[in-house]
Design an enzyme around this catalytic site. Structure first.
Site, short mmCIF file in Angstrom:
data_model
loop_
_atom_site.label_atom_id
_atom_site.label_comp_id
_atom_site.label_asym_id
_atom_site.label_seq_id
_atom_site.Cartn_x
_atom_site.Cartn_y
_atom_site.Cartn_z
N HIS A 1 -0.64 49.70 -27.15
CA HIS A 1 0.47 50.65 -27.29
C HIS A 1 0.98 50.73 -28.74
CE1 HIS A 1 1.03 50.05 -22.70
NE2 HIS A 1 0.22 51.07 -22.96
N HIS B 1 -6.54 57.52 -17.78
CA HIS B 1 -6.21 56.50 -16.78
C HIS B 1 -4.75 56.12 -17.00
CE1 HIS B 1 -10.58 56.31 -17.10
NE2 HIS B 1 -10.64 55.63 -15.97
N SER C 1 1.48 53.80 -21.25
CA SER C 1 1.05 54.78 -22.25
C SER C 1 1.69 56.17 -22.06
CB SER C 1 -0.48 54.86 -22.29
OG SER C 1 -1.03 54.98 -21.00
N GLU D 1 -4.56 60.37 -13.13
CA GLU D 1 -4.46 59.08 -12.43
C GLU D 1 -5.09 59.27 -11.05
OE1 GLU D 1 -3.54 55.76 -12.87
OE2 GLU D 1 -4.17 55.70 -10.78
N ASP E 1 -10.11 62.07 -11.26
CA ASP E 1 -10.90 61.15 -12.07
C ASP E 1 -10.82 61.56 -13.55
OD1 ASP E 1 -13.03 59.92 -13.45
OD2 ASP E 1 -14.20 59.73 -11.61
N GLY E 2 -10.25 60.67 -14.33
CA GLY E 2 -10.02 60.98 -15.75
C GLY E 2 -11.30 61.15 -16.54
N ASP F 1 -8.42 54.29 -20.85
CA ASP F 1 -7.92 52.93 -20.60
C ASP F 1 -8.19 52.53 -19.15
OD1 ASP F 1 -6.49 50.56 -20.72
OD2 ASP F 1 -4.54 51.54 -20.51
C1 LIG Z 1 -5.23 49.90 -17.12
S1 LIG Z 1 -4.41 50.96 -16.04
C2 LIG Z 1 -3.75 52.19 -17.08
C3 LIG Z 1 -2.59 51.75 -17.90
C4 LIG Z 1 -1.99 52.82 -18.77
N1 LIG Z 1 -2.99 53.56 -19.52
C5 LIG Z 1 -1.00 52.22 -19.74
O1 LIG Z 1 -1.39 51.87 -20.86
O2 LIG Z 1 0.17 52.12 -19.37
C6 LIG Z 1 -5.74 51.85 -15.30
C7 LIG Z 1 -5.30 52.93 -14.30
O3 LIG Z 1 -6.43 53.76 -14.04
C8 LIG Z 1 -6.40 54.17 -12.67
N2 LIG Z 1 -7.79 54.61 -12.38
C9 LIG Z 1 -8.86 53.89 -11.97
N3 LIG Z 1 -9.98 54.64 -11.99
C10 LIG Z 1 -9.62 55.87 -12.44
C11 LIG Z 1 -10.32 57.08 -12.74
N4 LIG Z 1 -11.65 57.16 -12.56
N5 LIG Z 1 -9.62 58.13 -13.19
C12 LIG Z 1 -8.28 58.07 -13.38
N6 LIG Z 1 -7.55 56.95 -13.13
C13 LIG Z 1 -8.21 55.86 -12.68
C14 LIG Z 1 -5.88 52.97 -11.94
O4 LIG Z 1 -5.30 53.33 -10.71
C15 LIG Z 1 -4.84 52.41 -12.94
O5 LIG Z 1 -3.58 52.93 -12.67
#
Ligand SMILES: C[S@@+](CC[C@H](N)C(=O)[O-])C[C@H]1O[C@@H](n2cnc3c(N)ncnc32)[C@H](O)[C@@H]1O
Length: 297
Positions: free
Chosen positions: A18, A41, A102, A120, A145-146, A166
């Site tokens: 961050h 993500h 983030s 998300e 899906d990101g 992420d």
């Molecule tokens: C490490 S956390 C993200 C933290 C966030 N970026 C932050 O810095 O505050 C990963 C997130 O990705 C989500 N996730 C998992 N696979 C995903 C995908 N293919 N596309 C989007 N989100 C996904 C999970 O549910 C989780 O909330």
């Protein structure tokens, strides 16, 4: 999908990620033209540190809490400021009870004209995120899906901005998924800034990602080596098993000042956040020189 970021919010890895994100935002804000932030993500945006998930093995106490109580020297304080502004804003300037994910670092630091695109996949988390930013016209949340979204989201109409990738690293092939998404994203938007977060756990896979991406960028995209930067921090001896000991980011098209800022920040951060012997850091602008063949990637 079992990963919940609430258990880890504000830990040492979040602090580095961050801080880098906030510094990139500050750089983008140096020009009046609006930009777009894309978070593939996103998580839930903000984390309540008084809840059971955060309190169970309070990782934030060895992360952001230490940073807030440490006395940053004059050269480090301005580099930490953008992140600390976001942390202070979500605590109303009072004691630490919340930590900005983030999306919230972005929501705090971005201007009314900038745009924030959040993906998300977890349906509950996407709903939380959607509700949190329902009244913020800058923010668009998509429960999708990101990785796949990058195809349709890039390039953004603003032609300026930043993508954060992420993932949770629950899947053993996550590094390969991220590499594929990196190539898709950069192919579509070669001038965008990209931040890829990865744990220092499977060091072979991590090195393969870093070096493979750098070599591909240089060979296929004619990107200069100094436009690929990695910054890592490990708080004790790196181990493949057990609790996360190290993590960091690879930044493609970093702001020109970022390397210098991180070389100033990381030695201090490492001292403040270390949890035992063997802690360390690196800021490396020459990943490709380590060598790994492009066609092995
Ligand atoms: C490490 S956390 C993200 C933290 C966030 N970026 C932050 O810095 O505050 C990963 C997130 O990705 C989500 N996730 C998992 N696979 C995903 C995908 N293919 N596309 C989007 N989100 C996904 C999970 O549910 C989780 O909330």
């Amino acid at each position: 999908m079992n990963y919940r970021h609430a258990f880890h919010a504000g830990n040492f890895a979040d602090v580095l990620k961050h801080a880098v994100l906030a510094l990139c935002f500050e750089h983008l804000k140096a020009k009046p033209k609006p930009f777009r932030y894309i978070d593939t993500h996103a998580g839930i945006g903000q984390y309540d540190l008084t809840r059971d998930e955060a309190r169970r093995s309070p990782e934030f106490e060895d992360g952001i809490a230490r940073v807030l109580t440490a006395d940053a020297p004059d050269d480090v304080a301005p580099i930490l400021k953008p992140l600390l502004d976001a942390v202070t804003a979500c605590n109303d300037g009072k004691a630490l009870t919340a930590y900005p994910g983030s999306p919230h670092v972005a929501a705090t630091l971005l201007r009314p004209t900038d745009r924030i695109q959040l993906c998300e996949l977890h349906p509950e988390d996407a709903k939380t995120l959607d509700q949190r930013y329902a009244k913020d016209a800058r923010v668009k949340v998509e429960a999708r899906d990101g990785y796949k979204a990058l195809k349709s989201l890039l390039p953004p109409v603003e032609k300026r901005g930043l993508v954060l990738v992420d993932p949770p690293f629950e899947h053993r092939d996550e590094m390969a998924f991220m590499a594929e998404a990196a190539m898709t994203g950069i192919n579509r938007w070669p001038t965008g800034t990209f931040i890829f977060w990865r744990p220092l756990k499977d060091l072979w896979a991590q090195e393969r990602f870093d070096v493979g991406l750098a070599e591909w960028l240089i060979a296929e995209k004619q990107i200069e080596p100094e436009k690929i930067l990695r910054a890592d921090l490990w708080v004790r001896e790196l181990e493949t098993e057990g609790k996360l000991a190290g993590a960091g980011v690879v930044v493609v098209n970093p702001p020109y000042k970022l390397e210098h800022q991180l070389v100033t920040l990381l030695p201090w951060l490492c001292e403040v956040l270390k949890q035992g012997d063997g802690a360390g850091w690196r800021v490396d602008g020459g990943i490709a020189e380590d060598s790994l063949l492009v066609d092995e990637f």
